[in-house]
Structures are given as structure tokens and as C-alpha cells.
Write an enzyme that holds these catalytic residues in place. Structure first.
Site, mmCIF file in Angstrom:
data_model
loop_
_atom_site.group_PDB
_atom_site.id
_atom_site.type_symbol
_atom_site.label_atom_id
_atom_site.label_comp_id
_atom_site.label_asym_id
_atom_site.label_seq_id
_atom_site.Cartn_x
_atom_site.Cartn_y
_atom_site.Cartn_z
ATOM 1 C CG HIS A 46 -1.873 -1.174 1.194
ATOM 2 N ND1 HIS A 46 -3.133 -1.134 0.639
ATOM 3 C CD2 HIS A 46 -1.712 -2.451 1.642
ATOM 4 C CE1 HIS A 46 -3.709 -2.307 0.756
ATOM 5 N NE2 HIS A 46 -2.859 -3.133 1.366
ATOM 6 C CG HIS A 50 -1.543 1.155 -3.203
ATOM 7 N ND1 HIS A 50 -1.182 2.368 -2.667
ATOM 8 C CD2 HIS A 50 -2.635 0.739 -2.504
ATOM 9 C CE1 HIS A 50 -2.013 2.685 -1.676
ATOM 10 N NE2 HIS A 50 -2.899 1.708 -1.561
ATOM 11 C CG ASP A 52 -6.496 -0.430 -1.314
ATOM 12 O OD1 ASP A 52 -5.274 -0.623 -1.349
ATOM 13 O OD2 ASP A 52 -7.039 0.383 -0.531
ATOM 14 C CG HIS A 56 -7.197 -3.487 1.736
ATOM 15 N ND1 HIS A 56 -6.286 -3.906 2.677
ATOM 16 C CD2 HIS A 56 -7.221 -2.118 1.845
ATOM 17 C CE1 HIS A 56 -5.776 -2.861 3.318
ATOM 18 N NE2 HIS A 56 -6.335 -1.777 2.840
ATOM 19 C CD GLU A 156 -6.240 3.836 -0.954
ATOM 20 O OE1 GLU A 156 -7.211 4.096 -0.229
ATOM 21 O OE2 GLU A 156 -5.380 2.962 -0.658
#
Length: 196
Positions: A46, A50, A52, A56, A156
Site C-alpha cells: 500500500h 497502488h 486495493d 483488502h 490510491e
């Protein structure tokens, strides 16, 4: 075709509180007498730019290697916002957005739980932000879980400096790691040059 690298360097990216700091260590070097250079990267999945995967936050959700590659490539909309978007904000914004939505807020673009509920009921496949997390710390669990249960990928740690609002083609394939809940990616926006 214009290409914009919207990725953050893993070794220079902000690290989420409590996560390990990434390191790159050379274990062989030509300078040290070896025939080649060889390095080892140690990083949290993370850190930096990256994806998710639903797994997660949801044990029943898809892992990163189980997600459809089509989610990470296609038309997207970049929108500048700063602060926390609510469900009402999202309802006003969605009619103007493609299936992939990237939020540009100089590291302060977040979604509330109510915004996640609206997105989960829409046709959005991927939500991205230039913040370290798509939600604020006080609402992180519920917001991420809503995206996970809806099967929405979360992108993110983007670097959207200098990117104008509008429509682009996004390419953000995560590296393939069997069973992982997330993975780093190289995110790129593509834009057709005007007049061509």
C-alpha cells in the site's frame, strides 16, 4: 498521443502511519566486482501508487490477481476537489463521469461513507485519489468495506500534479501477486493530441 505518468515513486512516497518504510538494497553490483547489478525491494503493498483489491477489507472479495484487467484500462474522468465528498456531492458529480473516476486534491481528496454508498450503487468500476487513502481515518473501515463489497477497485497514492480536469484513458495495471489484497501499479493517463 500524450502520456502522463501519474505514479508516485515507491521510495519517495508518503508512508501510511504504521506501515514499513520501503527499502531498495543492492545485493550484487558491478562496482563491487560482480558481473551485474541486482537489487531487492522491500515494501508494503500500500505504499506509493497502488490498487486495493476488494479482499483488502472483505474476506469474500476478489484478490488482486483475480480482478479483471479491463477494470484498470479505459476511459476515466479527472475531477479536482479538496476535502471530503459526501453522497450528495457524488450524486451531482456522477452524471458527468466515466466508469473510472480520479480525484485530484493535492493529497486531500477524500470520500465519505455516504459517497461510497452512492458509488457502490452506480456503474463506477474504479475510484482513485491523489491522497494516501481514499477516505479519512475516522471513516476508513466503512468506506473501504463499501467499495470492497461492490467490487470497486481503489487506486490510491496518485500524483496528479499538473493534470487538468477532463476525460482521459487510464492504464493502471497492478503487478500480479497471487493472493494479495493490493499491489503497486504504474498509472498512466493517455490523451489524444488536439488537431490529430
Amino acid at each position: 498521443m500524450l502520456l502522463y505518468d501519474i505514479s508516485t515513486d515507491i521510495l519517495k512516497a508518503s508512508v501510511y502511519e504504521g506501515d514499513p518504510v520501503p527499502t531498495l538494497e543492492y545485493i550484487k553490483t558491478t562496482e563491487g566486482g560482480d558481473d551485474y547489478n541486482l537489487s531487492v525491494l522491500s515494501t508494503c503493498m500500500h505504499t506509493g501508487t497502488h490498487i486495493d483489491a476488494p479482499f483488502h477489507y472483505d474476506d469474500e472479495g476478489a484478490k488482486i490477481d483475480e480482478m479483471k484487467l479491463s477494470v484498470f484500462y479505459g476511459k476515466c474522468t479527472v475531477v479536482t476537489i479538496k476535502g471530503v465528498l459526501t453522497g450528495e456531492d457524488m450524486e451531482r458529480l456522477l452524471p458527468y463521469c466515466k466508469r473510472r473516476l480520479l480525484l485530484h486534491g493535492d493529497g486531500e481528496a477524500y470520500l465519505s461513507y455516504s459517497a461510497a454508498v452512492v458509488l457502490a450503487d452506480s456503474n463506477i468500476q474504479l475510484i482513485g485519489t491523489d491522497s494516501i487513502s481514499v477516505s479519512t481515518a475516522f471513516d476508513e473501515y466503512r468506506t473501504h468495506l463499501e467499495f470492497a463489497r461492490a467490487g470497486i477497485a481503489v487506486l490510491e497514492g496518485l500524483n496528479l500534479a499538473g493534470i487538468k480536469d477532463g476525460e482521459y484513458t487510464l492504464c493502471a495495471f497492478p503487478i500480479k501477486v497471487s493472493g494479495a489484497e493490493a499491489a503497486p501499479c504504474r498509472a498512466v493517463l493517455m490523451e489524444q493530441e488536439k488537431g490529430i
